[in-house]
Enzyme design. Sequence first.
Site, PDB file in Angstrom:
ATOM      1  CG  ASP A 125      17.402 -32.803  20.771  1.00  0.00           C
ATOM      2  OD1 ASP A 125      17.898 -33.146  19.689  1.00  0.00           O
ATOM      3  OD2 ASP A 125      16.623 -31.674  20.698  1.00  0.00           O
TER       4      ASP A 125
ATOM      5  CE  LYS B 200      20.109 -27.188  11.970  1.00  0.00           C
ATOM      6  NZ  LYS B 200      19.471 -26.855  13.215  1.00  0.00           N
TER       7      LYS B 200
ATOM      8  CD1 TRP C 170      15.717 -24.976  18.966  1.00  0.00           C
ATOM      9  CD2 TRP C 170      14.903 -26.872  18.959  1.00  0.00           C
ATOM     10  NE1 TRP C 170      15.270 -24.853  17.659  1.00  0.00           N
ATOM     11  CE2 TRP C 170      14.711 -26.213  17.584  1.00  0.00           C
ATOM     12  CE3 TRP C 170      14.192 -28.113  19.251  1.00  0.00           C
ATOM     13  CZ2 TRP C 170      14.060 -26.776  16.728  1.00  0.00           C
ATOM     14  CZ3 TRP C 170      13.454 -28.799  18.066  1.00  0.00           C
ATOM     15  CH2 TRP C 170      13.595 -28.240  16.799  1.00  0.00           C
TER      16      TRP C 170
HETATM   17  C1  LIG Z   1      18.366 -28.682  19.928  1.00  0.00           C
HETATM   18  C2  LIG Z   1      17.483 -29.184  18.315  1.00  0.00           C
HETATM   19  N1  LIG Z   1      17.102 -30.410  18.446  1.00  0.00           N
HETATM   20  C3  LIG Z   1      16.274 -30.739  17.189  1.00  0.00           C
HETATM   21  C4  LIG Z   1      16.489 -30.128  16.193  1.00  0.00           C
HETATM   22  C5  LIG Z   1      15.673 -30.724  14.983  1.00  0.00           C
HETATM   23  O1  LIG Z   1      15.913 -30.428  13.676  1.00  0.00           O
HETATM   24  P1  LIG Z   1      15.146 -30.901  12.566  1.00  0.00           P
HETATM   25  O2  LIG Z   1      13.596 -31.225  12.826  1.00  0.00           O
HETATM   26  O3  LIG Z   1      15.298 -29.941  11.606  1.00  0.00           O
HETATM   27  O4  LIG Z   1      15.800 -32.278  12.176  1.00  0.00           O
HETATM   28  C6  LIG Z   1      17.036 -28.838  16.275  1.00  0.00           C
HETATM   29  C7  LIG Z   1      17.200 -28.072  14.944  1.00  0.00           C
HETATM   30  O5  LIG Z   1      17.515 -26.828  14.929  1.00  0.00           O
HETATM   31  C8  LIG Z   1      17.839 -28.505  17.311  1.00  0.00           C
HETATM   32  O6  LIG Z   1      18.521 -27.234  17.464  1.00  0.00           O
END
Ligand SMILES: Cc1ncc(COP(=O)(O)O)c(C=O)c1O
Length: 396
Positions: free
Chosen positions: A208, A243, A127
Amino acid sequence: MFESLQAAQADAILGLIAEYRNDPRDNKIDLGVGVYRTAQGDTPVLDVVKRAEQMLVDQQMSKSYIGTAGAADFNSAMQALVFGDAGPTDRLATIQTPGGSGSLRVAAGMILRASPDASVWVSEPTWANHVPLLGGAGVTLKPYPYYDTENHVIKIDEMLAALRMAPAGDIVLLHACCHNPSGLDLSVDDWQAVADVVVERELVPFIDMAYQGFVENLDSDAYAVRLMAERVPEMMVATSCSKNFGLYRDRVGTLSLLAADTAARDIVSSQVNNLVRSIYSVPPDHGAAVVSLILHDEGLRGAWVTELAQMRERLIDMRVLLAEALAEKAPEHNFSHLARATGMFCFLGVTVEQIARLKKDFGVYMVNSSRINVAGITPDNVNYLADSIVATLRNE
Ligand SMILES: Cc1ncc(COP(=O)(O)O)c(C=O)c1O
């Protein structure tokens, strides 16, 4: 003071969103932005969230500070959701964080406090935000092979070989499920093999989990977390409710730290709370309070599981629809990986030039890596999308 600054590099996704918004074509398709969408193109508040929010408005008596760790009832419910009812609660410290990103940033701070010379191994690719969130905090990142862009499979042997070379005490960042950006997850056998290497090399898993519930169900999607928790003395798990509860802007997540025993857990807990105090002091409350109400109420929880399944099934259906349309229209190309992938993302597997043409000639928007968000596909636009891809591939 500020004269010394130059403008920061524009975020590629934000630029793409702006271009898409300004595109007057009616049949344009956005496969770039990273949120769930219905077939109508909306990212709605879940019905169950609306119900829980109403209860919260009626019941909440105070907006006084919550502590650095957030709400205990939220943390215990999330710990059970992630680690299962048989999780090692006596060795676990779980805190409420501002989203998954906040969790990752706090985890980076804990790595720097506990083991400043350790490197964090990240999948190639990973990511995009893992790099600024962890590297930007000062943690050293090293890549391990993951995605084979030619054959659209996971390079499991190369991944294991790279991890076997990592020094003891290094940290391995793993995506629990719905790997972002590739959409390809390790199989049960692969996870066992990774766990063997982690144990043998005395590495620390850092998982994660931003998409629990988007592959199959809440329990099986947490397989990797639960497997590692059974096998290692120490690990970290970052979760996000952005999500699976659709709570993107409310910033809800957790960081769980597994320590070797209860005494070590208590020390880790005091350190992580001390760290949080120095960053954002206390996490935001609203979204986590909503999640807690949902997870503690049988009726609300059941309604959430149903809505989560609807999101999951729509994503699976759209993957299959696009893969089938491409198989029919362009049998000379193999797009079967689209249907094999899980979650919101996968690579389409086209070149930067083809991505530019898709945007210019057809109004189909995606980031330059060819990562697509399948939530941008609908039964109404899938044929146009497949035709656009085929015309681009055939240079017609
Ligand atoms: C792999 C991954 N980790 C963590 C996140 C963290 O998302 P957020 O900070 O919006 O909770 C995302 C969001 O797209 C993600 O795709």
